[in-house]
Design a protein around this motif. Structure first.
Motif, short mmCIF file in Angstrom:
data_model
loop_
_atom_site.label_atom_id
_atom_site.label_comp_id
_atom_site.label_asym_id
_atom_site.label_seq_id
_atom_site.Cartn_x
_atom_site.Cartn_y
_atom_site.Cartn_z
N PHE A 110 -2.81 -11.82 -3.82
CA PHE A 110 -3.02 -13.25 -3.97
C PHE A 110 -1.86 -13.84 -4.77
O PHE A 110 -2.02 -14.34 -5.89
CB PHE A 110 -4.36 -13.52 -4.66
N ASN A 111 -0.66 -13.75 -4.20
CA ASN A 111 0.55 -14.12 -4.93
C ASN A 111 1.45 -15.07 -4.15
O ASN A 111 2.65 -15.11 -4.37
CB ASN A 111 1.33 -12.86 -5.30
N ASN A 112 0.86 -15.85 -3.23
CA ASN A 112 1.60 -16.85 -2.47
C ASN A 112 2.67 -16.24 -1.58
O ASN A 112 3.71 -16.84 -1.33
CB ASN A 112 2.24 -17.89 -3.40
N SER A 113 2.41 -15.03 -1.09
CA SER A 113 3.33 -14.36 -0.16
C SER A 113 2.58 -14.08 1.14
O SER A 113 1.37 -13.85 1.15
CB SER A 113 3.85 -13.06 -0.75
N VAL A 114 3.32 -14.09 2.23
CA VAL A 114 2.73 -13.80 3.54
C VAL A 114 2.57 -12.29 3.69
O VAL A 114 3.51 -11.53 3.48
CB VAL A 114 3.61 -14.36 4.68
N ILE A 115 1.36 -11.85 4.03
CA ILE A 115 1.08 -10.43 4.17
C ILE A 115 0.35 -10.19 5.49
O ILE A 115 -0.14 -11.12 6.14
CB ILE A 115 0.21 -9.90 3.00
N THR A 116 0.25 -8.92 5.88
CA THR A 116 -0.48 -8.53 7.08
C THR A 116 -1.86 -8.00 6.69
O THR A 116 -2.15 -7.75 5.52
CB THR A 116 0.28 -7.44 7.85
N GLY A 117 -2.70 -7.78 7.71
CA GLY A 117 -4.02 -7.24 7.46
C GLY A 117 -3.99 -5.84 6.88
O GLY A 117 -4.94 -5.41 6.20
N GLU A 118 -2.91 -5.10 7.12
CA GLU A 118 -2.81 -3.73 6.60
C GLU A 118 -2.73 -3.70 5.08
O GLU A 118 -3.04 -2.67 4.47
CB GLU A 118 -1.59 -3.05 7.21
N SER A 119 -2.33 -4.80 4.48
CA SER A 119 -2.20 -4.83 3.02
C SER A 119 -3.54 -4.68 2.32
O SER A 119 -3.60 -4.25 1.16
CB SER A 119 -1.54 -6.15 2.58
N PHE A 120 -4.64 -5.02 3.00
CA PHE A 120 -5.96 -4.93 2.39
C PHE A 120 -6.48 -3.50 2.34
O PHE A 120 -7.28 -3.16 1.47
CB PHE A 120 -6.96 -5.81 3.15
N ALA A 121 -6.05 -2.68 3.30
CA ALA A 121 -6.61 -1.33 3.44
C ALA A 121 -6.39 -0.48 2.20
O ALA A 121 -7.20 0.40 1.89
CB ALA A 121 -6.00 -0.65 4.67
N HIS A 122 -5.32 -0.75 1.47
CA HIS A 122 -5.00 0.04 0.28
C HIS A 122 -6.07 -0.08 -0.79
O HIS A 122 -6.24 0.82 -1.62
CB HIS A 122 -3.65 -0.41 -0.27
N PHE A 123 -6.81 -1.21 -0.76
CA PHE A 123 -7.83 -1.46 -1.79
C PHE A 123 -9.25 -1.27 -1.25
O PHE A 123 -10.20 -1.73 -1.84
CB PHE A 123 -7.69 -2.90 -2.30
N GLN A 124 -9.38 -0.58 -0.13
CA GLN A 124 -10.68 -0.43 0.53
C GLN A 124 -11.01 1.03 0.76
O GLN A 124 -11.18 1.48 1.89
CB GLN A 124 -10.70 -1.20 1.84
N GLY A 125 -11.11 1.79 -0.31
CA GLY A 125 -11.53 3.18 -0.17
C GLY A 125 -10.71 4.12 -1.04
O GLY A 125 -9.91 3.71 -1.88
N ALA A 126 -10.93 5.41 -0.82
CA ALA A 126 -10.24 6.44 -1.61
C ALA A 126 -8.74 6.40 -1.35
O ALA A 126 -8.29 6.17 -0.23
CB ALA A 126 -10.81 7.81 -1.26
N ASN A 127 -7.95 6.63 -2.41
CA ASN A 127 -6.50 6.63 -2.29
C ASN A 127 -5.92 7.60 -3.32
O ASN A 127 -6.62 8.10 -4.20
CB ASN A 127 -5.95 5.21 -2.51
N GLN A 128 -4.62 7.84 -3.20
CA GLN A 128 -3.94 8.81 -4.08
C GLN A 128 -3.59 8.21 -5.44
O GLN A 128 -3.39 8.94 -6.41
CB GLN A 128 -2.66 9.32 -3.40
N GLN A 129 -3.50 6.87 -5.51
CA GLN A 129 -3.05 6.24 -6.76
C GLN A 129 -4.14 6.19 -7.82
O GLN A 129 -3.86 6.14 -9.01
CB GLN A 129 -2.54 4.82 -6.47
N LYS A 130 -5.40 6.14 -7.39
CA LYS A 130 -6.51 6.03 -8.33
C LYS A 130 -7.44 7.23 -8.16
O LYS A 130 -7.60 7.77 -7.07
CB LYS A 130 -7.30 4.74 -8.07
N SER A 131 -8.06 7.63 -9.27
CA SER A 131 -8.92 8.81 -9.26
C SER A 131 -10.40 8.41 -9.34
O SER A 131 -10.73 7.23 -9.45
CB SER A 131 -8.58 9.71 -10.46
N LEU A 132 -11.26 9.42 -9.32
CA LEU A 132 -12.69 9.18 -9.49
C LEU A 132 -12.99 8.54 -10.83
O LEU A 132 -13.88 7.68 -10.95
CB LEU A 132 -13.45 10.50 -9.33
#
Length: 552
Positions: free
Chosen positions: A59-81
């Protein structure tokens, strides 16, 4: 209940058939319905990211694609349990962490797709059937008739299907309250037996083990949903009233075991209390927009949905016909239960129905919030068991005419459930999707255009709904998201620009800056979508210029 001990072969076949249908419905078309506002928050909590981090990145006034949301929608390598747990503790402590821990581990194995996360609830929902069997055995002391009918009704109950396909904790909560309630009844039954009878009974579980199961399941239930505290209150009322308000050995044991369960929950309840006081001291007490409904129409609608739900408006003639019949059956089943069972049976179910629902009803002077609907889950369960007892009893009625009537009523209930499950399983949206109910229609409107850009801010329900839309919009759609209603910088190259649920001042400011007008393309009780178009004067001037050029 002697005639209920053995079910005829036709009833056994019917129970098996309905159970099989219920299991099939639970796993059918899991990704068909819109992945809505609350479910996107589930995935966000599982990811371990905080809302402030997401706002900074997208939410930074930049144009993004739908793929940008997927990083915050489930398990990932950057964040742990541990990040998942800490995010809940800091931003959403009213949702205890157990379900999110299980879901995080599940998604690390099976992926972050909608099917994967919803399948967890579907598999958990299968545990409801043996648990409700155990509960009914302890209540009615019959091996199949009442427990079997209860399993059948739960299998094809449309409201059970809703939460069996939701990426939320409520179906797990139902399993935990079933286990804690059944283990409580088992322990009380063993406590009431004579010591000699208890010693001679073969394969009788140890009392200590049963009370330990209750303590563990109570703690697990609290770590799944805070509303379990009111289920525990119902248990307290039941145990003390069964002991005729005397401080018996059973009451002492129960209070000690309950204390152990609540002490196990103390680390999290401390966080909840701290967050509550922080909220009271904070100057910012804004909440997301809530939608209220008068209490009596709400209860009438929800009680009907236990057995019949094809997402029709209350004014629909079919609802007007079926709903009163189902409400009469529910009311009669409660009266029948109280008249034909002993105090310990009917009082348990009445407290189970009333106590968890009473705080919601008493706090609904100005109307009840639609978002509180899942917290009526214990009441739904109590009603389903009560109706199961009525039907299982009356289909054995000595009067042939009455037996035929109740067999017809049972057929009606079964047909309503099967039709409701079929319609629900094939729908793309449903009443429980709340603020995201219209997202599929909005997605179709935007997907039909060329070079579309969706502009929105992060206020109110917009944040979660934008995440929900990201699952539905095609890859050609771009997003321009701003924070705190800043004026968006709309780049060239987009043929169709849409504003998602803008406030009137923000929309008017955008119109003035770009010398454009906005036409509404979608609106419901939750939000609106507008499209930027050229103003009439500017459009007319362009037409005149084009005519002049053509004449020359």
């Amino acid at each position: 209940m002697r005639h209920l001990k053995f079910a005829p072969s036709w009833l056994r076949f019917l129970i098996i058939f309905l159970l099989a249908m219920g299991i099939l419905f639970r796993f059918f078309n899991l990704d068909g319905k819109v992945y809505w506002y609350d479910e996107t928050y589930t995935s966000l909590r599982i990811s371990g990211y905080r809302i402030t981090e997401v706002k900074q990145q997208i939410f930074n006034n930049s144009v993004i694609t739908g793929e940008s949301f997927a990083h915050f929608q489930g398990a990932n390598q950057q964040k742990s349990l541990n990040d998942t747990i800490m995010t809940l503790a800091k931003e959403d402590p009213y949702h205890p962490p157990l379900y999110y821990i299980i879901a995080r581990l599940w998604m690390e194995i099976f992926g972050n797709s909608v099917t994967a996360i919803r399948s967890l609830s579907s598999y958990i929902s299968l545990l409801v059937f043996p648990c409700v069997y155990w509960l009914c055995r302890e209540l009615f002391n019959v091996p199949l008739s009442v427990p079997g009918v209860a399993i059948a009704l739960m299998a094809i109950s449309p409201i059970q299907l809703v939460y069996a396909q939701e990426a939320q904790e409520y179906i797990l909560w139902l399993v935990t309250i079933l286990l804690s309630s059944a283990s409580l009844l088992r322990a009380m039954r063993l406590e009431s037996q004579d010591k000699d009878e208890l010693a001679n009974e073969q394969k009788q579980p140890d009392l200590f083990a049963i009370w330990s199961i209750y303590a563990v399941t109570l703690a697990i239930s609290l770590y799944t949903c805070i509303w379990s505290a009111f289920v525990a209150l119902a248990h307290v009322i039941y145990v003390t009233s069964a002991a005729k308000f005397k401080f018996t050995e059973t009451v002492r044991t129960y209070l000690l075991v309950s204390l152990v369960g609540f002490l196990a929950f103390m680390p999290w309840i401390t966080i909840v209390i701290g967050d509550f006081f922080q909220f009271l001291l904070s100057a910012d007490k804004t909440k997301n927009q809530s939608f209220l409904m008068p209490i009596f129409p709400f209860l009438q609608m929800q009680l009907s949905r236990i057995f019949f739900d094809i997402d029709l408006s209350p004014a629909n003639p079919l609802n007007s016909l079926i709903t009163p019949i189902l409400l009469i059956i529910i009311g009669y089943s409660i009266c029948f239960l109280c008249l034909t069972t002993n105090y310990k049976v009917w009082f348990f179910l009445i407290t189970f129905i009333v106590v968890p629902a009473l705080p919601l009803i008493l706090s609904s002077a100005g109307g009840i919030q639609l978002s509180t609907e899942p917290y009526f889950m214990p009441s739904y369960l109590g009603i389903q068991v009560t109706v199961a007892y009525l039907l299982a009893t009356q289909i054995y009625n000595e009067s042939v005419s009455r037996r035929s009537i109740w067999q017809i009523i049972m057929t009606l209930v079964i047909v309503c459930g099967l039709i409701s499950c079929k319609v629900s399983s094939q729908a793309e949206t449903w009443w429980n999707k709340g603020v995201s109910y219209g997202n599929p229609q909005v997605a179709r409107i935007i997907n039909q255009t060329s070079s579309p850009l969706l502009v929105s801010d992060a206020l109110g329900n917009n944040y979660g709904n934008i995440f929900s839309l990201s699952y539905l919009l095609e890859t050609k759609v771009r997003f321009l998201l701003v924070n705190n209603q800043k004026i968006p910088i709309i780049p060239d190259g987009f043929a169709n620009v849409f504003l998602f649920n803008p406030s009137d001042p923000w929309r008017e400011t955008i119109e003035k800056k770009y010398n454009l007008k906005t036409d509404i393309v979608y609106s419901d009780q939750y939000y609106s979508v507008w499209k930027l178009v050229k103003s009439p004067n500017l459009r007319q001037r362009n037409i005149s210029i084009n005519k002049l050029v053509s004449s020359l």
